[in-house]
Scaffold this motif. Structure first.
Motif, PDB file in Angstrom:
ATOM      1  N   TYR A  11      23.221 -42.373  28.867  1.00  0.00           N
ATOM      2  CA  TYR A  11      23.602 -41.159  29.593  1.00  0.00           C
ATOM      3  C   TYR A  11      23.827 -40.040  28.598  1.00  0.00           C
ATOM      4  O   TYR A  11      24.629 -40.176  27.683  1.00  0.00           O
ATOM      5  N   ALA A  19      24.951 -47.155  28.225  1.00  0.00           N
ATOM      6  CA  ALA A  19      25.510 -48.005  29.272  1.00  0.00           C
ATOM      7  C   ALA A  19      24.849 -49.379  29.253  1.00  0.00           C
ATOM      8  O   ALA A  19      25.479 -50.387  29.555  1.00  0.00           O
ATOM      9  N   SER A  39      35.145 -53.986  33.802  1.00  0.00           N
ATOM     10  CA  SER A  39      34.877 -52.630  34.277  1.00  0.00           C
ATOM     11  C   SER A  39      34.280 -51.784  33.158  1.00  0.00           C
ATOM     12  O   SER A  39      34.703 -51.884  32.004  1.00  0.00           O
ATOM     13  N   GLY A  40      33.272 -51.012  33.487  1.00  0.00           N
ATOM     14  CA  GLY A  40      32.646 -50.132  32.499  1.00  0.00           C
ATOM     15  C   GLY A  40      31.612 -50.822  31.636  1.00  0.00           C
ATOM     16  O   GLY A  40      31.089 -50.234  30.686  1.00  0.00           O
ATOM     17  N   SER A  41      31.271 -52.084  31.968  1.00  0.00           N
ATOM     18  CA  SER A  41      30.340 -52.822  31.122  1.00  0.00           C
ATOM     19  C   SER A  41      28.892 -52.489  31.451  1.00  0.00           C
ATOM     20  O   SER A  41      27.983 -52.918  30.733  1.00  0.00           O
ATOM     21  N   GLY A  42      28.641 -51.745  32.526  1.00  0.00           N
ATOM     22  CA  GLY A  42      27.269 -51.330  32.839  1.00  0.00           C
ATOM     23  C   GLY A  42      26.659 -52.042  34.027  1.00  0.00           C
ATOM     24  O   GLY A  42      25.451 -51.943  34.262  1.00  0.00           O
ATOM     25  N   LYS A  43      27.493 -52.744  34.825  1.00  0.00           N
ATOM     26  CA  LYS A  43      26.956 -53.508  35.954  1.00  0.00           C
ATOM     27  C   LYS A  43      26.283 -52.605  36.988  1.00  0.00           C
ATOM     28  O   LYS A  43      25.152 -52.856  37.419  1.00  0.00           O
ATOM     29  N   SER A  44      27.000 -51.510  37.364  1.00  0.00           N
ATOM     30  CA  SER A  44      26.426 -50.617  38.377  1.00  0.00           C
ATOM     31  C   SER A  44      25.172 -49.933  37.841  1.00  0.00           C
ATOM     32  O   SER A  44      24.210 -49.708  38.582  1.00  0.00           O
ATOM     33  N   THR A  45      25.201 -49.615  36.559  1.00  0.00           N
ATOM     34  CA  THR A  45      24.029 -48.990  35.954  1.00  0.00           C
ATOM     35  C   THR A  45      22.817 -49.916  36.062  1.00  0.00           C
ATOM     36  O   THR A  45      21.715 -49.484  36.436  1.00  0.00           O
ATOM     37  N   GLU A 166      29.508 -55.153  44.145  1.00  0.00           N
ATOM     38  CA  GLU A 166      30.894 -55.390  44.541  1.00  0.00           C
ATOM     39  C   GLU A 166      31.101 -55.197  46.040  1.00  0.00           C
ATOM     40  O   GLU A 166      31.909 -54.370  46.466  1.00  0.00           O
ATOM     41  N   HIS A 198      33.569 -58.916  40.890  1.00  0.00           N
ATOM     42  CA  HIS A 198      34.696 -59.261  40.020  1.00  0.00           C
ATOM     43  C   HIS A 198      35.308 -60.590  40.433  1.00  0.00           C
ATOM     44  O   HIS A 198      36.115 -61.164  39.725  1.00  0.00           O
TER      45      HIS A 198
ATOM     46  N   ARG B 391      26.836 -40.997  43.551  1.00  0.00           N
ATOM     47  CA  ARG B 391      28.072 -40.952  42.776  1.00  0.00           C
ATOM     48  C   ARG B 391      28.938 -39.762  43.177  1.00  0.00           C
ATOM     49  O   ARG B 391      30.122 -39.718  42.886  1.00  0.00           O
TER      50      ARG B 391
HETATM   51  N1  ATP Z   1      26.538 -40.487  35.117  1.00  0.00           N
HETATM   52  C1  ATP Z   1      27.093 -40.959  33.994  1.00  0.00           C
HETATM   53  N2  ATP Z   1      27.182 -40.152  32.924  1.00  0.00           N
HETATM   54  C2  ATP Z   1      27.718 -40.622  31.758  1.00  0.00           C
HETATM   55  N3  ATP Z   1      28.179 -41.837  31.597  1.00  0.00           N
HETATM   56  C3  ATP Z   1      28.098 -42.704  32.627  1.00  0.00           C
HETATM   57  C4  ATP Z   1      27.551 -42.308  33.879  1.00  0.00           C
HETATM   58  N4  ATP Z   1      27.612 -43.372  34.719  1.00  0.00           N
HETATM   59  C5  ATP Z   1      28.165 -44.375  34.017  1.00  0.00           C
HETATM   60  N5  ATP Z   1      28.460 -43.979  32.766  1.00  0.00           N
HETATM   61  C6  ATP Z   1      29.053 -44.806  31.712  1.00  0.00           C
HETATM   62  O1  ATP Z   1      28.294 -45.971  31.626  1.00  0.00           O
HETATM   63  C7  ATP Z   1      29.140 -47.101  31.440  1.00  0.00           C
HETATM   64  C8  ATP Z   1      28.820 -48.146  32.492  1.00  0.00           C
HETATM   65  O2  ATP Z   1      29.166 -47.653  33.771  1.00  0.00           O
HETATM   66  P1  ATP Z   1      28.975 -48.539  35.074  1.00  0.00           P
HETATM   67  O3  ATP Z   1      29.296 -47.683  36.247  1.00  0.00           O
HETATM   68  O4  ATP Z   1      27.630 -49.159  35.033  1.00  0.00           O
HETATM   69  O5  ATP Z   1      30.112 -49.632  34.874  1.00  0.00           O
HETATM   70  P2  ATP Z   1      30.473 -50.868  35.821  1.00  0.00           P
HETATM   71  O6  ATP Z   1      30.222 -52.082  35.031  1.00  0.00           O
HETATM   72  O7  ATP Z   1      29.763 -50.746  37.123  1.00  0.00           O
HETATM   73  O8  ATP Z   1      32.035 -50.677  36.005  1.00  0.00           O
HETATM   74  P3  ATP Z   1      32.929 -51.042  37.316  1.00  0.00           P
HETATM   75  O9  ATP Z   1      33.099 -52.517  37.304  1.00  0.00           O
HETATM   76  O10 ATP Z   1      34.200 -50.320  37.061  1.00  0.00           O
HETATM   77  O11 ATP Z   1      32.174 -50.521  38.475  1.00  0.00           O
HETATM   78  C9  ATP Z   1      30.562 -46.594  31.509  1.00  0.00           C
HETATM   79  O12 ATP Z   1      31.102 -46.583  30.220  1.00  0.00           O
HETATM   80  C10 ATP Z   1      30.473 -45.211  32.041  1.00  0.00           C
HETATM   81  O13 ATP Z   1      31.380 -44.396  31.377  1.00  0.00           O
END
Ligand code: ATP
Ligand code: MG
Lengths: 228, 393
Positions: A11, A19, A39-45, A166, A198, B391
């Motif tokens: 990003y 991510a 959380s924040g590990s990149g799963k949603s990405t 989730e 989770h 988002r």
């Molecule tokens: N649009 C964005 N711009 C910049 N950074 C982003 C963006 N979306 C996600 N990130 C970063 O990418 C990383 C992964 O985000 P992601 O949403 O994939 O986490 P996650 O594993 O789904 O977390 P959670 O379990 O809390 O949903 C995070 O560190 C977040 O800060």
């Protein structure tokens, strides 16, 4: 069915965030895969890339043997419509439409005749125990009911792949058990499923578990299931 | 996506978010209605001014003696004989000397404010007055300095009600006059009420006012084609009598018309500006409402894309939404505008002159503006990647 080769996502916002880095992943047809991780590990990405909601920064992605990296937005929309069903943590129902109309929506974009898609929507809603709530709008339903509508919508188009990010994250215990049970039933049906959760109990339902940490995929989750 | 589904998807939010729908509708409605009402009002008013100037008398020339300024080398005033002589110049049909004052006339206990004209028999013809009762002034009245008078329609009504007053007495400036006739109603010119008048022989008028000179002469050309001939003949004659040193002024009806037309065209420009602003305000109101509704619905746009909606599907949906709003707002605006035009023109007692191109243009402009403003925010949101749109909060 799904294959990712060296996929990464960076990003470029106010700060540059990596991510996902160099993900290699293969999901065979009919597999129920669970991805866990902090959380924040990149799963949603990762889920967004698998679901064609976002494009990877580098790497290649095959669905059903087709490399989709260079497909146009319109082609990707068509592919999403036919082959992927989504269930989101925050339900994401259209607030102005009834439960039935929400379930019909993917079929609307498939240009199906109203009568045909209505039957399909009603069948799925009944199967998920919502036969008596078909004309309710989302704000007239409980969280668990809304999520069941969302599952019905994801499945009404009979997609090859079901993606769930989730799906139990916003639900109480009873509703969580309902949704878990639905996924358990789907496992035997040959439906390819990628689930992010989770909830260790929920993840245990899957055929295979992967752990994502800091954008890197690890196989170590299998050890966790052995410990159970 | 099927066309009936486009309409269905577009229609639903309009029904669910009623307040938002009504507000955008109102913006368009007010814009269209304002344009139609203002232009129609202006058009009708200028038409009415024109007909009233024309009702003043056609082919009219007014010769007015200017007040003496300083030591002029020609100090003569116009005499009654000279004024009447203007009537026999080439191209001239009639000439009537006119002197007037504002005063009051009474009969019994009734009083009426009037413009008192001292003149000759020709003035009624020149100014296109018609008789309702009795007769007009005659040359004999003028020659014999008789105390006779013809009343304007309103004056007669104020003094005598609906009774024929011919033969009755009225008092003007403490002098008794016999009513010999009553004019039919003529209407107002600008703010001059042409029905609150009394006419008496010029000779009688001069006897009481103690002024022997003639202030102005109303001259009528034979035909419109004789107007310039008559004008130059009158000018030459007056020049012979009084010299060219600004002793007199000649004014034609067409000159008055062109002045009033300049005024109305200026007013029209101002009002068109006002109308354009109200359209813009209406359009911006709609843009505002649509912008809010789209940013509220960016998530929905992302969701629909994730379910397989193409950019085109979303654009068509939002386009249909704004077409429904701006078209129905526009049609209601046309109806309101025409209704307001009719109400306002009848309130001001002028004939409504609705130019059919104005409603059509206003409708087209507002619908175009509404669609542009309605589709723009949606087009922006539909360009986002679905993940990004989803988002959004
Ligand atoms: N649009 C964005 N711009 C910049 N950074 C982003 C963006 N979306 C996600 N990130 C970063 O990418 C990383 C992964 O985000 P992601 O949403 O994939 O986490 P996650 O594993 O789904 O977390 P959670 O379990 O809390 O949903 C995070 O560190 C977040 O800060
Ligand atoms: Mg997440």
């Amino acid at each position: 069915m799904l294959q990712l080769n060296g996929v990464s996502k960076i990003y470029h916002g106010r700060v540059t965030t990596t991510a996902l880095s160099c993900i290699d992943l293969t999901v065979p047809e009919g597999e129920f895969l669970a991805i866990v991780g902090p959380s924040g590990s990149g799963k949603s990405t990762l889920m967004n890339i698998i679901g064609l909601l976002d494009r990877p920064t580098t790497g290649q992605y095959w669905i059903d043997g087709l490399e989709v990296g260079r497909w146009s937005d319109a082609h990707l929309a068509g592919l999403r419509n036919r082959t992927i069903g989504f269930v989101f943590q925050s339900f994401n129902l259209v607030p102005t439409l009834s439960a039935r109309e929400n379930v019909e929506l993917p079929l609307v974009y498939r240009s199906l005749a109203p009568r045909v898609r209505r039957q399909s929507a009603e069948a799925w809603l009944k199967r998920l125990g919502l036969g008596h709530r078909m004309d309710y709008r989302p704000h007239e339903l409980s969280g668990g009911q809304q999520q069941r509508v969302a599952v019905a919508r994801a499945l009404a188009g009979s997609p090859k792949i079901l993606l769930a990010d989730e799906p139990t994250g916003n639900l109480d215990d009873a509703s969580r058990r309902d949704v878990t049970k639905i996924f358990e039933e789907l496992r035997g049906s040959g439906q390819t499923i990628v689930l992010i959760t989770h909830d260790a109990q929920f993840a245990a339902v899957a055929d295979r578990r992967l752990r994502l940490a800091d954008g890197i995929l690890e196989m170590e989750a299998r050890a966790a299931s052995h410990a159970n | 996506m099927r066309i009936d589904d486009v309409v269905r998807q577009a229609w639903r939010p309009l029904r669910v978010y009623k307040l938002r729908t009504v507000l955008s509708l109102l913006g368009i409605l007010i814009g269209v209605a304002a344009v139609i009402a203002l232009t129609t009002l202006m058009h009708s008013a200028s038409n009415s001014v024109d007909t009233r100037v024309e009702s003043l008398g056609t082919n009219l020339i007014v010769a007015t003696m200017n007040p003496l300024v300083g030591a002029s080398n020609n100090q003569h005033d116009m005499t009654l004989g000279q004024a009447q002589k203007l009537g026999s110049l080439p191209g001239v049909k009639d000439a009537a000397p006119v002197d007037y004052e504002t005063t009051a006339v009474s009969a019994g206990s009734h009083n009426a404010p009037v413009t008192l004209y001292g003149t000759t028999p020709h003035l009624a013809d020149i100014l296109q007055y018609h008789l309702a009762f009795g007769r007009y002034l005659t040359s004999a009245d003028v020659a014999s300095h008789l105390n006779v008078t013809v009343l304007g329609a309103q004056t007669s009504r104020q003094l005598f009600g609906h009774v024929d007053p011919v033969g009755r007495q009225v008092m003007i400036d403490h002098e008794p006059y016999t009513v010999v006739g009553v004019f039919a109603a003529k209407g107002a010119f600008l703010t001059v009420n042409q029905d609150a008048v009394v006419m008496t022989p010029i000779t009688t008028y001069q006897d009481f006012s103690q002024i022997a000179s003639i202030d102005s002469v109303y001259i009528q050309a034979r035909q419109t084609t004789h107007l310039s001939q008559a004008l130059s003949a009158v000018n030459r004659q007056l020049n012979t009598w009084f010299g060219g040193s600004g002793r007199y002024t000649l004014l034609t009806q067409s000159a008055i018309l062109s002045v009033t037309q300049q005024i109305t065209s200026l007013l029209t420009q101002v009002l068109v500006g006002v109308a354009a602003i109200s359209v813009l305000v209406g359009g911006i109101g709609m843009l505002n409402v649509m912008l809010i509704s789209v940013s509220e619905r960016v998530r929905e746009i992302g969701l629909r894309k994730s379910l397989g909606a193409k950019r085109r599907d979303l654009l068509v949906q939002f386009l249909a939404e704004s077409v429904i709003i701006s078209l129905s707002g526009g049609i209601l605006g046309v109806a309101t505008g025409i209704g307001a035009s009719v109400a306002l023109t009848s309130r001001f007692h002028i004939g409504a002159a609705i130019n059919p191109t104005v409603p059509v243009l206003a409708l087209a402009a507002c619908v175009a503006l509404g669609i542009l403003f309605g589709i723009y925010p949606a087009a922006r949101a539909a360009r986002l990647a679905p993940a990004e749109a989803l988002r959004c909060e």
